[in-house]
Design a protein around this motif. Structure first.
Motif, mmCIF file in Angstrom:
data_model
loop_
_atom_site.group_PDB
_atom_site.id
_atom_site.type_symbol
_atom_site.label_atom_id
_atom_site.label_comp_id
_atom_site.label_asym_id
_atom_site.label_seq_id
_atom_site.Cartn_x
_atom_site.Cartn_y
_atom_site.Cartn_z
ATOM 1 N N GLN A 179 2.116 1.740 -3.519
ATOM 2 C CA GLN A 179 1.038 2.164 -4.403
ATOM 3 C C GLN A 179 0.745 3.645 -4.227
ATOM 4 O OE1 GLN A 179 -0.587 0.216 -6.775
ATOM 5 N NE2 GLN A 179 -1.338 2.227 -7.413
ATOM 6 N N GLN A 180 0.659 4.082 -2.962
ATOM 7 C CA GLN A 180 0.374 5.490 -2.685
ATOM 8 C C GLN A 180 1.500 6.384 -3.175
ATOM 9 O OE1 GLN A 180 -2.567 6.883 -1.247
ATOM 10 N NE2 GLN A 180 -1.539 8.626 -2.189
ATOM 11 N N ALA A 181 2.737 5.988 -2.930
ATOM 12 C CA ALA A 181 3.888 6.787 -3.366
ATOM 13 C C ALA A 181 3.965 6.856 -4.887
ATOM 14 C CB ALA A 181 5.184 6.205 -2.801
ATOM 15 N N ASP A 211 1.393 6.629 -6.939
ATOM 16 C CA ASP A 211 0.315 7.530 -7.362
ATOM 17 C C ASP A 211 0.723 8.987 -7.162
ATOM 18 O OD1 ASP A 211 -1.199 5.340 -8.002
ATOM 19 O OD2 ASP A 211 -2.400 5.374 -6.156
ATOM 20 N N ASN A 212 1.345 9.269 -6.023
ATOM 21 C CA ASN A 212 1.788 10.641 -5.736
ATOM 22 C C ASN A 212 2.819 11.118 -6.755
ATOM 23 O OD1 ASN A 212 0.143 10.632 -3.497
ATOM 24 N ND2 ASN A 212 1.797 10.219 -2.046
ATOM 25 N N PRO A 215 0.811 -1.233 0.000
ATOM 26 C CA PRO A 215 0.000 0.000 0.000
ATOM 27 C C PRO A 215 0.837 1.272 0.000
ATOM 28 C CG PRO A 215 -0.907 -1.600 1.537
ATOM 29 C CD PRO A 215 0.416 -2.144 1.095
ATOM 30 N N GLU A 216 1.970 1.244 0.706
ATOM 31 C CA GLU A 216 2.856 2.412 0.724
ATOM 32 C C GLU A 216 3.443 2.669 -0.663
ATOM 33 O OE1 GLU A 216 4.785 2.545 5.183
ATOM 34 O OE2 GLU A 216 5.437 0.945 3.839
#
Length: 243
Positions: A52-54, A56-57, A49-50
């Motif tokens: 994926q979020q990074a 996306d950012n 999840p980390e």
């Protein structure tokens, strides 16, 4: 029809050497190895999840809205999808290590160095003649001339002239010591008496003094500053050998 130019890896390395960029590249490689090794010893992990979020950012930061935008960006930077994931992983690992090492030190550091984070909003006109500078200073005090008129008359740089010599929001450490001591000793808004430095005679209008608050933005900055200083210290104790 466009021509195709083939560039080999050895051509890139030769260019890096001839442009004297090897020290910077070696430093960057060494810093990444320091981060990776230290994070491994500390047992720091990066979960999906980390990542994926990074990822996306990072896509948002580079305005990669569509899949085709991402693919074009990867091609431009000669990166594969797997290498993009490695890049994101390295960024997340670096951030987590910084947090692991320094998150608990932020408040104490801030209170010990609070004065370093005081900032000022200033406008500046630099003259060559001290007598003229004092003449303009007293004219400003008496209302015989406005700051905008002074700026239009004595600032030669068009962009600075349009903004009346606006210097932005700057911290104490961003000013020359002789200017900082005078600027942060007064009660704003106020115009300083002319101050002579090696650059000329400074007329400075201090519009506002901004006292720091330990918000999330400042916390992040302090943590990154501490982390960067630590990395520099680790790097200085390394002996690097190329193979």
């Amino acid at each position: 029809m466009s021509q195709v130019l083939t560039v080999k890896n050895e051509d890139i390395i030769r260019h890096i050497k001839f442009s004297c960029q090897i020290p910077d590249v070696l430093r960057a490689v060494a810093i990444q190895k320091i981060i990776t090794d230290t994070a491994e010893k500390a047992g720091i992990k990066v979960d999906e999840p980390e990542l994926q979020q990074a990822g996306d950012n990072m896509r948002v930061a580079n305005k990669l809205v569509k899949a085709t935008d991402t693919l074009a960006w990867l091609a431009k930077h000669n990166l594969t999808v797997e290498e993009f994931e490695e890049l994101v992983y390295a960024n997340v690992l670096s951030a987590k290590l910084a947090n692991h090492l320094f998150a608990k030190q932020i408040e104490s550091y801030f209170f010990a160095h609070q004065l370093d984070y005081v900032a000022a909003v200033t406008y500046e006109v630099v003259l060559d003649d001290e007598d003229l500078a004092f003449e303009m200073y007293y004219a400003l005090q008496e209302g015989e001339i406005t700051w905008s008129e002074l700026a239009r008359q004595f600032i030669h740089n068009p962009e600075l002239r349009r903004t009346w010599g606006y210097q932005g929001i700057r911290r104490r450490i961003d000013f020359r010591p002789e200017l900082a001591s005078a600027i942060f000793a007064l009660v704003a808004p106020q115009i300083l008496k002319p101050i002579v430095t090696s650059k000329g005679v400074h007329l400075i209008w201090v519009e506002e003094i901004i006292h720091p608050k330990l918000d999330e933005q400042l916390r992040a900055k302090i943590q990154q500053d501490l982390f960067s200083a630590w990395l520099n210290q680790q790097f200085e104790h390394l002996e690097i050998k190329m193979q």
